[in-house]
Write a protein that holds these residues in place. Structure first.
Motif, PDB file in Angstrom:
ATOM      1  N   GLY A  45       0.776  -1.230   0.000  1.00  0.00           N
ATOM      2  CA  GLY A  45       0.000   0.000   0.000  1.00  0.00           C
ATOM      3  C   GLY A  45       0.805   1.277   0.000  1.00  0.00           C
TER       4      GLY A  45
ATOM      5  N   GLY B  14       2.594   2.404  -2.540  1.00  0.00           N
ATOM      6  CA  GLY B  14       2.610   3.038  -3.863  1.00  0.00           C
ATOM      7  C   GLY B  14       3.757   2.603  -4.750  1.00  0.00           C
TER       8      GLY B  14
ATOM      9  N   ARG C 255      -2.953   3.041   0.558  1.00  0.00           N
ATOM     10  CA  ARG C 255      -4.089   2.290   0.027  1.00  0.00           C
ATOM     11  C   ARG C 255      -5.224   2.244   1.048  1.00  0.00           C
ATOM     12  NH1 ARG C 255      -2.288  -3.317  -1.776  1.00  0.00           N
ATOM     13  NH2 ARG C 255      -1.296  -2.055  -3.390  1.00  0.00           N
ATOM     14  N   GLU C 256      -4.882   2.026   2.311  1.00  0.00           N
ATOM     15  CA  GLU C 256      -5.906   2.007   3.361  1.00  0.00           C
ATOM     16  C   GLU C 256      -6.520   3.395   3.529  1.00  0.00           C
ATOM     17  OE1 GLU C 256      -6.433   1.199   8.174  1.00  0.00           O
ATOM     18  OE2 GLU C 256      -4.452   1.139   7.268  1.00  0.00           O
TER      19      GLU C 256
ATOM     20  N   ASN D 128      -9.047   3.984   0.703  1.00  0.00           N
ATOM     21  CA  ASN D 128     -10.271   3.206   0.932  1.00  0.00           C
ATOM     22  C   ASN D 128     -11.120   3.814   2.049  1.00  0.00           C
ATOM     23  OD1 ASN D 128      -9.554   1.379  -1.041  1.00  0.00           O
ATOM     24  ND2 ASN D 128      -8.589  -0.059   0.382  1.00  0.00           N
TER      25      ASN D 128
END
Length: 466
Positions: A170, A172, A357-358, A361
């Motif tokens: 997550g 990148g 990423r978290e 989301n």
């Protein structure tokens, strides 16, 4: 003329470094504690900080990241009375320019400082041109660690060597791989992504190298492999640690010669591609365990970029939130959203184990919760994050509050080791002088030390030979 900050509790050492810097013609300031040193680093424009490890109010390595996050982003040279390999590794991994012992001659220390200043001057001169012109591909943030990574992207893009990008899930890694491709001479070529974790082991060679018609059941026509598709461009092996051992040897030959043979073919093909790989696994440990070829790892890691987790660059969270909320609002046809201060405070307090990423989301879920409301509040965030932050706030004792129960406390293991080591070292020096009747030359012979090193140790422990 540069500005140097010395953070050291040893008066004699601080004085020696002060005069050394003055003789070099630079400005100098000093602090005898970590707290005062960090305050000065936060408000001053220092180019280099000379930082001691063992200080009265803590371990200098603990504030190294804080010093690097100050506005001036100085280079940090760690100086220590007694170095050890673990501290040296931690210092370098944390971004220190160098790690040197106090027994080092002033001439050598002067050279270290000269080189650090030269590096800083060239880095500042090149950073503006390289990073400003860089196509960032949704890489958001301007923290010290992200700018350092972007510097490496610019360096990698200027060449054609293989690049390995490491970091937690997550962070990148694919974004940075695309940035390297887009800023390189191969930008007009294909950027071919290979998810090694999703490759079926029975078909991996066919997918990479291609195959001829009739090579195996179901091969109704010839198929071009991903390596050939990357000709003139870049081949990105994501999660390269998942590449089967059976394929690693064959792929090593492709890297060495840029030639390969499709399955079922009698002729070799040539592919001029640039390789970029990424992983969140410890490939060195995999080599030791026999799960990855060391010769392939050597080829893959010709140039390395390690991405920081989000928890190590909290100053980027606000910018990340703004960027991704605006992008998501545009995607879903929503009016732009504002942020309540408490919303950003809550984001900053979360540890983000899933990294960017978290965060993305979570922001998407917050937008779904807010719907047409114009402002995002903590109440729009997922319940598990709000509970975690609430629990952490309750578990932290209020300032001045009496503890509810008495608990046995222990120092950090590293601090304990250093304390024990310092006590043993001091006793050894006393015994050494007693044994040699204060004959310093004989003491140096027995201890295997240079005279300058012995003087430095005696000064550190406040021992004066008769």
């Amino acid at each position: 003329m540069a500005a140097i900050l010395i953070i050291d509790d040893d008066d004699s050492m601080r004085s020696s470094l002060w005069h050394m810097v003055k003789r070099m013609g630079h400005q100098v300031d000093s602090a005898p504690t970590l707290r005062e040193g960090l305050e000065k680093a936060s408000t001053g424009a220092f180019d280099v900080v000379l930082l001691d490890v063992s200080m009265p109010d803590g371990n200098g390595l603990d504030i190294l990241p804080d010093i690097q996050r100050t506005p001036a982003e100085p280079e940090v040279i760690i100086i220590t009375g007694y170095g050890n390999p673990d501290s040296a590794e931690l210092a370098i991994r944390s971004g220190a320019w160098d790690y040197i012992e106090k027994g080092t001659s002033l001439k050598a220390m002067t050279l270290h400082l000269v080189r650090a200043l030269q590096y800083r001057q060239e880095k500042i001169a090149s950073r503006g041109a390289s990073v400003t012109a860089l196509k960032r591909h949704d890489i958001v943030g301007n923290s010290h660690k992200i700018r350092d990574c972007l510097d490496l992207v610019a360096q990698a893009a200027a060449g054609d060597t293989s690049v390995m990008i490491t970091g937690e899930t997550g962070t990148g890694k694919e974004l940075f791989a695309r940035a390297i491709h887009s800023n390189s001479r191969r930008a007009e070529g294909n950027f071919v992504v290979v998810d090694c974790a999703a490759l079926p082991e029975t078909l991996v060679e066919s997918l990479l190298f291609g195959h001829e018609k009739g090579t195996f059941t179901g091969a109704e026509k010839a198929r071009e492999g991903l390596i050939q598709q990357a000709h003139g461009g870049s081949l990105f092996l994501d999660e390269v640690g998942e590449l089967p051992l059976s394929v690693q040897k064959a792929f090593l030959r492709v890297l060495q010669e840029r030639r390969f043979r499709p399955l079922g073919s009698q002729r070799e093909q040539v592919s001029d591609f640039r390789l970029i790989s990424a992983t969140n696994r410890d490939l060195d440990q995999m080599v030791r365990d026999g799960g990855f070829r060391d010769d392939l790892l050597f080829r893959l890691r010709a140039f390395a970029i390690e991405l920081p987790p989000l928890r190590e660059r909290p100053e980027d969270i606000k910018e990340l939130a703004r960027h991704h909320v605006d992008r998501l609002c545009e995607r879903y046809g929503l009016a732009p959203k504002g942020f309540a201060p408490e919303f950003l405070d809550t984001l900053a307090q979360h540890s983000w184990p899933g990294n960017v990423r978290e965060l993305v989301n979570t922001l998407e879920r917050a937008l779904a919760s807010a719907r047409l409301e114009p402002t995002l509040f903590p109440q729009h965030l997922p319940l598990d994050i709000r509970i975690q932050i609430a629990r952490a706030a309750v578990e932290q004792p209020e300032p001045g509050a009496a503890p509810q129960r008495i608990t046995q406390s222990l120092p950090r293991l590293q601090d304990f080791r250093e304390t024990v080591f310092a006590q043993a070292e001091k006793q050894y020096l006393r015994d050494l002088l007693s044994l040699t009747d204060n004959d310093l030359k004989e003491a140096c012979r027995i201890a295997g030390l240079s005279l300058s090193r012995l003087y430095a140790l005696l000064s550190k422990h406040g021992i004066k030979p008769a």
